[in-house]
Design a protein around this motif. Sequence first.
Motif, PDB file in Angstrom:
ATOM      1  N   MET A 116      -2.137  -3.484 -13.424  1.00 55.44           N
ATOM      2  CA  MET A 116      -2.594  -1.669 -12.369  1.00 55.44           C
ATOM      3  C   MET A 116      -2.938  -2.512 -11.097  1.00 55.44           C
ATOM      4  O   MET A 116      -3.051  -3.298 -10.530  1.00 55.44           O
ATOM      5  N   MET A 117      -1.848  -0.654 -11.032  1.00 54.86           N
ATOM      6  CA  MET A 117      -2.246  -0.339  -9.205  1.00 54.86           C
ATOM      7  C   MET A 117      -2.854   0.236  -8.694  1.00 54.86           C
ATOM      8  O   MET A 117      -3.154   1.394  -9.378  1.00 54.86           O
ATOM      9  N   MET A 118      -3.625  -0.236  -7.884  1.00 50.61           N
ATOM     10  CA  MET A 118      -4.647   0.796  -6.993  1.00 50.61           C
ATOM     11  C   MET A 118      -4.467   1.750  -5.869  1.00 50.61           C
ATOM     12  O   MET A 118      -3.849   0.760  -5.630  1.00 50.61           O
ATOM     13  N   LEU A 119      -4.606   2.258  -5.872  1.00 49.10           N
ATOM     14  CA  LEU A 119      -4.455   3.449  -5.125  1.00 49.10           C
ATOM     15  C   LEU A 119      -5.668   3.619  -4.075  1.00 49.10           C
ATOM     16  O   LEU A 119      -6.357   4.603  -4.132  1.00 49.10           O
ATOM     17  N   PRO A 120      -6.461   2.562  -3.429  1.00 51.62           N
ATOM     18  CA  PRO A 120      -7.983   3.026  -3.093  1.00 51.62           C
ATOM     19  C   PRO A 120      -8.041   3.817  -2.444  1.00 51.62           C
ATOM     20  O   PRO A 120      -8.905   4.876  -2.252  1.00 51.62           O
ATOM     21  N   VAL A 121      -7.126   3.978  -0.747  1.00 52.15           N
ATOM     22  CA  VAL A 121      -7.398   5.121  -0.321  1.00 52.15           C
ATOM     23  C   VAL A 121      -6.741   6.653  -0.944  1.00 52.15           C
ATOM     24  O   VAL A 121      -8.200   7.244  -0.365  1.00 52.15           O
ATOM     25  N   LEU A 176      -0.907  18.576  -0.729  1.00 52.92           N
ATOM     26  CA  LEU A 176      -0.007  17.864   0.279  1.00 52.92           C
ATOM     27  C   LEU A 176      -0.273  16.811   0.730  1.00 52.92           C
ATOM     28  O   LEU A 176       0.122  15.309   0.243  1.00 52.92           O
ATOM     29  N   VAL A 177      -1.735  16.505   1.451  1.00 50.01           N
ATOM     30  CA  VAL A 177      -2.073  15.929   2.007  1.00 50.01           C
ATOM     31  C   VAL A 177      -2.421  14.303   0.635  1.00 50.01           C
ATOM     32  O   VAL A 177      -2.136  13.196   1.282  1.00 50.01           O
ATOM     33  N   VAL A 178      -3.362  14.949   0.132  1.00 47.54           N
ATOM     34  CA  VAL A 178      -3.401  13.771  -1.036  1.00 47.54           C
ATOM     35  C   VAL A 178      -1.981  13.222  -1.496  1.00 47.54           C
ATOM     36  O   VAL A 178      -1.768  11.666  -1.441  1.00 47.54           O
ATOM     37  N   ILE A 179      -0.829  13.720  -1.450  1.00 51.57           N
ATOM     38  CA  ILE A 179       0.258  13.438  -2.551  1.00 51.57           C
ATOM     39  C   ILE A 179       0.800  12.771  -1.253  1.00 51.57           C
ATOM     40  O   ILE A 179       1.482  10.991  -1.728  1.00 51.57           O
ATOM     41  N   LEU A 180       1.102  13.257  -0.222  1.00 53.70           N
ATOM     42  CA  LEU A 180       1.782  12.318   1.108  1.00 53.70           C
ATOM     43  C   LEU A 180       1.381  11.135   1.090  1.00 53.70           C
ATOM     44  O   LEU A 180       1.150   9.734   1.085  1.00 53.70           O
ATOM     45  N   THR A 181      -0.271  10.759   0.805  1.00 52.45           N
ATOM     46  CA  THR A 181      -0.730   9.388   1.379  1.00 52.45           C
ATOM     47  C   THR A 181      -0.363   8.619  -0.270  1.00 52.45           C
ATOM     48  O   THR A 181      -0.665   7.182  -0.177  1.00 52.45           O
ATOM     49  N   ALA A 182      -1.010   9.288  -0.749  1.00 47.63           N
ATOM     50  CA  ALA A 182      -0.664   8.105  -2.534  1.00 47.63           C
ATOM     51  C   ALA A 182       1.105   7.679  -2.267  1.00 47.63           C
ATOM     52  O   ALA A 182       1.217   6.828  -2.521  1.00 47.63           O
ATOM     53  N   LEU A 183       1.973   8.479  -1.822  1.00 45.06           N
ATOM     54  CA  LEU A 183       3.364   7.578  -1.793  1.00 45.06           C
ATOM     55  C   LEU A 183       3.570   7.294  -0.519  1.00 45.06           C
ATOM     56  O   LEU A 183       4.077   5.634  -1.265  1.00 45.06           O
ATOM     57  N   ILE A 184       3.002   7.231   0.673  1.00 44.50           N
ATOM     58  CA  ILE A 184       2.763   6.238   1.998  1.00 44.50           C
ATOM     59  C   ILE A 184       1.968   4.946   1.222  1.00 44.50           C
ATOM     60  O   ILE A 184       2.108   3.943   1.452  1.00 44.50           O
ATOM     61  N   GLU A 185       1.315   4.848   0.572  1.00 42.56           N
ATOM     62  CA  GLU A 185       0.546   3.848  -0.231  1.00 42.56           C
ATOM     63  C   GLU A 185       1.039   3.216  -1.414  1.00 42.56           C
ATOM     64  O   GLU A 185       1.062   1.764  -0.966  1.00 42.56           O
ATOM     65  N   LEU A 186       1.399   3.521  -1.975  1.00 45.83           N
ATOM     66  CA  LEU A 186       2.558   3.337  -2.679  1.00 45.83           C
ATOM     67  C   LEU A 186       3.849   2.083  -1.952  1.00 45.83           C
ATOM     68  O   LEU A 186       3.789   1.213  -2.872  1.00 45.83           O
TER      69      LEU A 186
END
Length: 147
Positions: free
Chosen positions: A1-6, A59-69
């Motif tokens: 399972m992939m976690m994205l804590p940020v 937009l900020v949530v999406i960018l954060t998720a993609l960068i964290e991935l």
Amino acid sequence: MMMLPVTLVLAAAAGLINLWLGLRLVRGRMGGVSIGDGGKPEMLAGMRAHANFAEYAPLVVILTALIELARGPSLLLWTLTAIFVVARLLHPLGMARPAPNPLRAAGALGTWIVTAVLAMWGLTIAYQANAAPPSHGPAIETVAPRG
């Protein structure tokens, strides 16, 4: 399972801020303004603060998720998330005061800076992914037929 804590912390904080912004408008709605701002400047300011949040947060949530991935959690990503959350709390507090004021300005500036940094970071990651040669052989191994 992939976690994205940020991203998870950011999305949870954004959800709570969104609820807070909506609840701030409930008082005006219960006071007789069912649609629009009713000509009340405080309702208009609250509605704009809520709408402004809805414009930037996704937009900020999406960018954060993609960068964290792409790169995993990092101190920089945590820091940008914290700045964004503080900025999004300051902005509506400033909207409730006469303009111009430092709370509104700090909230807007913080939001713009975080959005710009994340956007540039995302573009850098995309560029690096396209510019780098594959680190391993072809994705599909070709095998000569036996015969």
